[in-house]
Design a protein around this motif. Structure first.
Motif, PDB file in Angstrom:
ATOM      1  N   VAL A 135      13.196  34.346-109.608  1.00 24.00           N
ATOM      2  CA  VAL A 135      13.606  35.350-108.639  1.00 24.00           C
ATOM      3  C   VAL A 135      12.566  35.314-107.528  1.00 24.00           C
ATOM      4  CG1 VAL A 135      13.951  37.822-108.248  1.00 24.00           C
ATOM      5  CG2 VAL A 135      14.730  36.782-110.387  1.00 24.00           C
ATOM      6  N   GLU A 136      13.021  35.267-106.317  1.00 27.61           N
ATOM      7  CA  GLU A 136      12.102  35.197-105.183  1.00 27.61           C
ATOM      8  C   GLU A 136      11.117  36.354-105.236  1.00 27.61           C
ATOM      9  OE1 GLU A 136      11.921  32.671-103.095  1.00 27.61           O
ATOM     10  OE2 GLU A 136      13.554  31.751-104.196  1.00 27.61           O
ATOM     11  N   SER A 162      10.918  41.687-103.266  1.00 25.88           N
ATOM     12  CA  SER A 162      11.452  42.658-104.199  1.00 25.88           C
ATOM     13  C   SER A 162      12.893  42.997-103.840  1.00 25.88           C
ATOM     14  CB  SER A 162      10.578  43.916-104.209  1.00 25.88           C
ATOM     15  OG  SER A 162      10.513  44.463-102.913  1.00 25.88           O
ATOM     16  N   VAL A 163      13.587  43.568-104.800  1.00 25.44           N
ATOM     17  CA  VAL A 163      14.980  43.948-104.595  1.00 25.44           C
ATOM     18  C   VAL A 163      15.068  45.433-104.272  1.00 25.44           C
ATOM     19  CG1 VAL A 163      15.834  42.126-106.097  1.00 25.44           C
ATOM     20  CG2 VAL A 163      15.343  44.362-107.051  1.00 25.44           C
ATOM     21  N   THR A 164      16.197  45.833-103.774  1.00 28.19           N
ATOM     22  CA  THR A 164      16.414  47.235-103.430  1.00 28.19           C
ATOM     23  C   THR A 164      16.886  48.014-104.655  1.00 28.19           C
ATOM     24  OG1 THR A 164      18.723  46.873-102.852  1.00 28.19           O
ATOM     25  CG2 THR A 164      17.077  46.597-101.081  1.00 28.19           C
ATOM     26  N   GLY A 167      20.468  47.290-105.392  1.00 23.77           N
ATOM     27  CA  GLY A 167      20.619  46.004-106.060  1.00 23.77           C
ATOM     28  C   GLY A 167      20.278  46.082-107.537  1.00 23.77           C
ATOM     29  N   LEU A 168      19.224  46.815-107.858  1.00 27.54           N
ATOM     30  CA  LEU A 168      18.846  47.009-109.264  1.00 27.54           C
ATOM     31  C   LEU A 168      19.938  47.725-110.033  1.00 27.54           C
ATOM     32  CD1 LEU A 168      15.126  48.128-109.594  1.00 27.54           C
ATOM     33  CD2 LEU A 168      16.203  46.078-110.456  1.00 27.54           C
ATOM     34  N   ARG A 207      10.825  44.968-110.331  1.00 29.50           N
ATOM     35  CA  ARG A 207      11.265  44.151-109.196  1.00 29.50           C
ATOM     36  C   ARG A 207      11.394  44.964-107.917  1.00 29.50           C
ATOM     37  NH1 ARG A 207       9.701  39.564-109.384  1.00 29.50           N
ATOM     38  NH2 ARG A 207      10.833  39.353-107.455  1.00 29.50           N
ATOM     39  N   HIS A 210       9.375  49.212-102.578  1.00 27.62           N
ATOM     40  CA  HIS A 210      10.481  50.053-102.142  1.00 27.62           C
ATOM     41  C   HIS A 210      10.364  51.442-102.762  1.00 27.62           C
ATOM     42  CE1 HIS A 210      12.883  47.051-100.056  1.00 27.62           C
ATOM     43  NE2 HIS A 210      12.648  46.218-101.054  1.00 27.62           N
TER      44      HIS A 210
END
Length: 94
Positions: free
Chosen positions: A40-41, A44-46, A49-50, A77, A81
């Motif tokens: 996973v890049e 971080s994800v939002t 998205g999580l 992740r 945020h």
């Protein structure tokens, strides 16, 4: 290692490395129809998205299916945020 299957054949695999010279956590994405895993890049994800991943298990695949457990495993992740105001309800135990 935890496997979080997602609808559509994808899965997030969380690998905890605890060797003396190599420790940390890796988040990898796999697909049942493809070889290998892709990290996973670092971005971080939002929160949305999580929640989307946590709420879309694949009951036919082996791995963590419980929505709350999936959300907590994926929570790191988020990175920097901020959590939205309604996040506490999703993270609280019923």
């Amino acid at each position: 290692m935890f496997r979080i299957p997602v609808a559509g054949g994808h899965a997030v695999v969380i690998v905890h490395r605890n060797c003396a010279d190599d420790h940390g956590v890796d988040h990898l994405v796999t697909h049942r129809d493809r070889h290998g895993a892709h990290p996973v890049e670092e971005a971080s994800v939002t929160w949305s998205g999580l929640v989307r991943v946590a709420d879309s298990p694949d009951p036919s695949a082996e791995g963590v299916q419980d929505q709350a457990a999936r959300l907590l495993l994926l929570r790191p992740r988020l990175g920097g945020h901020a959590l939205p105001d309604d996040a506490a309800g999703a993270l609280a135990t019923p």
